[in-house]
Design a protein around this motif. Structure first.
Motif, mmCIF file in Angstrom:
data_model
loop_
_atom_site.group_PDB
_atom_site.id
_atom_site.type_symbol
_atom_site.label_atom_id
_atom_site.label_comp_id
_atom_site.label_asym_id
_atom_site.label_seq_id
_atom_site.Cartn_x
_atom_site.Cartn_y
_atom_site.Cartn_z
ATOM 1 N N ALA A 65 13.542 -26.294 22.573
ATOM 2 C CA ALA A 65 13.270 -25.280 22.289
ATOM 3 C C ALA A 65 12.581 -24.269 23.359
ATOM 4 O O ALA A 65 12.897 -23.068 23.467
ATOM 5 C CB ALA A 65 12.563 -25.095 20.939
ATOM 6 N N ALA A 66 11.624 -24.665 23.940
ATOM 7 C CA ALA A 66 10.876 -24.044 25.012
ATOM 8 C C ALA A 66 11.875 -23.780 26.092
ATOM 9 O O ALA A 66 11.880 -22.684 26.393
ATOM 10 C CB ALA A 66 9.657 -25.014 25.565
ATOM 11 N N LEU A 67 12.784 -24.912 26.623
ATOM 12 C CA LEU A 67 13.500 -24.503 27.756
ATOM 13 C C LEU A 67 14.700 -23.604 27.311
ATOM 14 O O LEU A 67 14.760 -22.709 28.093
ATOM 15 C CB LEU A 67 14.392 -25.944 27.882
ATOM 16 C CG LEU A 67 14.488 -26.080 29.524
ATOM 17 C CD1 LEU A 67 13.302 -25.922 30.253
ATOM 18 C CD2 LEU A 67 14.873 -27.783 29.261
ATOM 19 N N VAL A 68 15.183 -23.753 26.199
ATOM 20 C CA VAL A 68 16.197 -22.964 25.746
ATOM 21 C C VAL A 68 15.852 -21.423 25.641
ATOM 22 O O VAL A 68 16.600 -20.473 25.995
ATOM 23 C CB VAL A 68 16.787 -23.331 24.495
ATOM 24 C CG1 VAL A 68 17.990 -22.271 23.796
ATOM 25 C CG2 VAL A 68 17.525 -24.563 24.655
ATOM 26 N N THR A 69 14.850 -21.120 25.096
ATOM 27 C CA THR A 69 14.039 -19.909 25.003
ATOM 28 C C THR A 69 13.527 -19.196 26.014
ATOM 29 O O THR A 69 12.922 -18.224 25.986
ATOM 30 C CB THR A 69 13.583 -19.557 23.596
ATOM 31 O OG1 THR A 69 12.419 -20.424 23.806
ATOM 32 C CG2 THR A 69 14.116 -20.126 22.681
ATOM 33 N N HIS A 70 13.373 -19.829 27.095
ATOM 34 C CA HIS A 70 12.398 -19.665 28.399
ATOM 35 C C HIS A 70 10.706 -19.562 27.930
ATOM 36 O O HIS A 70 10.237 -18.521 28.208
ATOM 37 C CB HIS A 70 12.805 -18.157 29.128
ATOM 38 C CG HIS A 70 13.926 -18.324 29.969
ATOM 39 N ND1 HIS A 70 13.801 -18.017 31.159
ATOM 40 C CD2 HIS A 70 15.079 -18.545 29.613
ATOM 41 C CE1 HIS A 70 15.003 -18.323 32.015
ATOM 42 N NE2 HIS A 70 16.113 -18.546 30.980
ATOM 43 N N GLY A 71 10.540 -20.372 27.063
ATOM 44 C CA GLY A 71 9.431 -20.414 26.266
ATOM 45 C C GLY A 71 8.430 -21.395 26.982
ATOM 46 O O GLY A 71 8.666 -21.954 27.956
ATOM 47 N N ASP A 72 7.021 -21.334 26.065
ATOM 48 C CA ASP A 72 6.111 -22.422 26.690
ATOM 49 C C ASP A 72 5.256 -22.839 25.262
ATOM 50 O O ASP A 72 4.708 -21.898 24.512
ATOM 51 C CB ASP A 72 5.078 -21.210 27.402
ATOM 52 C CG ASP A 72 3.906 -22.211 27.922
ATOM 53 O OD1 ASP A 72 3.578 -23.140 27.534
ATOM 54 O OD2 ASP A 72 3.612 -21.730 29.242
ATOM 55 N N ILE A 73 5.641 -24.174 24.898
ATOM 56 C CA ILE A 73 5.147 -24.588 23.719
ATOM 57 C C ILE A 73 4.193 -25.711 24.160
ATOM 58 O O ILE A 73 4.583 -26.889 24.825
ATOM 59 C CB ILE A 73 6.436 -24.935 22.913
ATOM 60 C CG1 ILE A 73 7.348 -23.828 22.782
ATOM 61 C CG2 ILE A 73 5.712 -25.679 21.429
ATOM 62 C CD1 ILE A 73 8.410 -24.197 21.739
#
Ligand code: EPU
Length: 442
Positions: free
Chosen positions: A247-255
Motif C-alpha cells: 500500500a505504501a508503494l502503490v500510493t507513494h506513501g510511507d508506513i
C-alpha cells in the motif's frame, strides 16, 4: 445489509499501523486448545472474523472461551468439551476453512467429529483430499453427510508414515494436531514449513508434544497420551505487514508497520527492494516507503515457504502496475488467484493472463487450462471505478488500487476484508485516507 465504501483516491498513505497475531496461526492455536486437559491462554489475538468463527465453534463444543476486555487475550478451557448439536455446527458451514482442523482434536477428546462444509476465499477449488487421506492413514473413518463430513476412530488413532503430494499448510497442520496425541510415531514427508506452522509446533511443544522438524520437509511426531494447556503469544501477521508495505508503494506513501518481523518477511523484502521500494528495520517494526523515482518491473514466482508467498502476490501486482516496464508473475500455489485483476483492468491496468507457466519452473497448473500467469505492463494511471470485492487479499488489493487511483471508487463486499485485516477502516483513516462507509438496509 449492503455496505458501500466510497474512496477518493490520489492520497499517499502516511503514518503508522500496528499488526497483531497472524490470521493463519491464531485460529489454529485456538483449535489446539481442545487437545489440552487444562486451560490455554493465547495472546496477541487480532479482532478478525476467523477468530469469531472458531470462538463460536469451540463454544458449541463445550469449551469455555473468555476474552480479557483490556488485552483481548483469550483463555480457553476445554475441560467440559462435549459433542455439539449438528444443527449448531451446520450454522457455520461456509464460514471459514478452519473447521477441518477440528477433526483430530475432536476425535481425541470426544471420539468423533462432524465438520461443516468449508468456506474461505474463492481462489481455486481448494479441495480437502490431503486432509481426508492423512486422517484415514491415522485410522479414522470418514463419511460424507449432508452439510458436512462425519469422522470417527473406532479403533483409535495411531501414528503413520505419511507423505504429502504438495507441501500443504492445512494438511501439515492436520497431521500435527492429530499425531501429537495419536499412539506411536508419525513421520510426515513433504511437509509445509511456513513460520505459522513453526509457531503451531511451538504451541504444541508447550502443551507437552514431542515434535522435531528435520531437513528436507520431514516432521517427526512422537505421540503422547495427554497434553496440558499452553500460554503463548501469537507470531505477528506477516501477510498483513506485506499488504501495508505494498500500500505504501502503490500510493507513494510511507508506513511504519509496528510488529512487522524481518525474519518472516525475507523473501518479500528482497522483492520489495528489487522493484524499488525502500524499508528500514528496527526492533519493533519496519518502515516501508516509496523513495521516489521509477519502480522497476520484475519476474516473480510464488511458492511455498521459504519462497515468495501467494498471499503477498495480489497487493504486489497493484504495485507492479506502477513499475516502468513489463513484469511477469507466475502463481504456483493456487490455480485461480488472478481473478482480482479483472477490476484492475477496468481501472486502466494493463494485465494479460496466460494459461502457460511463464516462470522458470513448470508448476502443477501448466497445460491444465488455468490462467495462472500474469504479464503486467506499466506504469499506468489507475482510475476510480465500482468494485465488488472477490476475496480477502484480492479485496485489499482493490482498496489500495482505489486509493492510488484518480477519482472516486465505490467498493462493496468489504466485509470479506474483516476476515483477515483487523480494524482496517480505522487503520486506513489513521493513514490519512478519505473514506466514507454507508450501510443501506435491504
Ligand atoms: N490442496 C489440495 N488438497 C488439499 C489441501 C490443499 O490440493 O487437501 C492444494 C490447494 O488447493 C492449494 C495448495 O494445495 O493449491 C496449497 O494449499 P494449502 O493447504 O497450503 O492452503 P490452506 O492451508 O488452505 C493456508 C492459508 C492461505 C494461504 C495458504 C498458502 C489459512 C487459513 N489459509 O491455506 O491463506 O494462502 O495456506 O500459504 O491458513 C489468506 O490468508 O488469504 C489465505 C488464503
Amino acid at each position: 445489509m449492503d455496505s458501500v465504501m466510497t474512496i477518493r483516491g490520489g492520497v499517499p498513505l502516511n503514518g503508522k499501523v500496528a499488526v497483531r497475531g497472524a490470521k493463519n496461526l491464531v485460529p489454529k492455536a485456538m483449535v489446539a486448545a481442545l487437545l489440552g486437559n487444562t486451560p490455554s491462554i493465547l495472546r496477541n489475538v487480532p479482532e478478525i472474523k476467523d477468530v469469531d468463527v472458531v470462538t463460536s465453534l469451540l463454544t458449541i463444543h463445550g469449551v469455555e472461551v473468555t476474552k480479557d476486555p483490556v488485552t483481548g487475550d483469550l483463555t480457553m478451557d476445554p475441560q467440559n468439551a462435549k459433542t455439539a448439536p449438528s444443527r449448531e455446527i451446520d450454522a457455520h458451514a461456509g464460514d471459514s476453512r478452519i473447521p477441518i482442523l477440528f477433526c483430530g482434536p475432536l476425535m481425541h477428546s470426544l471420539g468423533e467429529a462432524f465438520i461443516p462444509d468449508l468456506g474461505g476465499c474463492k481462489i481455486g477449488d481448494r479441495p480437502i483430499d490431503y486432509h481426508l487421506q492423512v486422517l484415514r492413514n491415522f485410522g479414522a473413518v470418514v463419511e460424507k453427510r449432508p452439510g458436512g463430513i462425519s469422522i470417527s476412530a473406532p479403533k483409535g488413532l495411531h501414528g503413520a508414515k505419511l507423505e504429502l503430494p504438495y507441501p500443504s499448510v492445512g494438511a501439515t497442520e492436520q497431521v500435527l494436531l492429530t499425531a501429537c496425541r495419536a499412539q506411536g510415531i508419525t513421520e510426515l514427508a513433504g511437509a509445509a514449513v511456513e513460520p505459522e506452522i513453526m509457531d503451531l509446533i511451538a504451541v504444541l511443544q508447550k502443551m507437552g508434544a514431542i515434535i522435531s522438524v528435520q531437513t528436507d520437509r520431514v516432521i517427526r511426531i512422537e505421540g503422547v497420551e495427554e497434553l496440558s494447556g499452553y500460554n503463548h503469544r501469537a507470531l505477528p501477521d506477516r501477510n498483513e505487514s506485506a499488504s501495508w508495505a505494498s500500500a505504501a508503494l502503490v500510493t507513494h506513501g510511507d508506513i511504519y508497520v509496528e510488529g512487522a518481523d524481518q525474519q518472516d518477511l525475507t523473501a518479500f523484502l528482497n522483492t520489495y527492494r528489487k522493484i524499488g521500494g525502500a524499508f528500514d528495520v528496527n526492533d519493533e517494526g519496519i518502515r516501508f516507503y516509496h523513495p521516489g523515482g521509477d519502480l522497476k518491473p520484475l519476474v516473480l514466482e510464488t511458492g511455498v515457504h521459504p519462497g515468495f508467498m501467494t498471499d503477498w502476490q495480489q497487493p504486489l501486482v497493484v504495485a507492479l502496475t506502477q513499475a516502468n516496464g513489463v513484469s511477469i508473475v507466475h502463481e504456483t500455489v493456487y490455480e485461480n488467484r488472478f481473478g482480482f485483476t479483472e477490476a484492475l483492468i477496468r481501472m486502466g491496468a494493463n494485465i494479460q493472463l496466460h494459461r502457460e507457466c511463464l516462470g522458470s519452473v513448470p508448476c502443477r497448473f501448466g497445460q491444465r487450462n488455468f490462467q495462472h500467469s500474469a504479464v503486467i505492463s506499466g506504469p499506468v494511471q489507475l482510475k476510480g471505478t465500482d468494485i465488488d470485492i472477490p476475496d480477502l487479499r484480492g479485496g485489499f488489493s482493490h482498496l489500495i488500487a482505489a486509493l492510488a487511483a484518480d477519482g472516486v471508487s465505490h467498493v462493496t463486499g468489504i466485509e470479506l476484508i474483516n476476515r483477515g485485516y483487523e480494524r482496517f477502516q480505522e487503520k486506513l483513516e489513521g493513514l490519512g485516507v478519505d473514506i466514507d462507509l454507508r450501510t443501506s438496509g435491504v
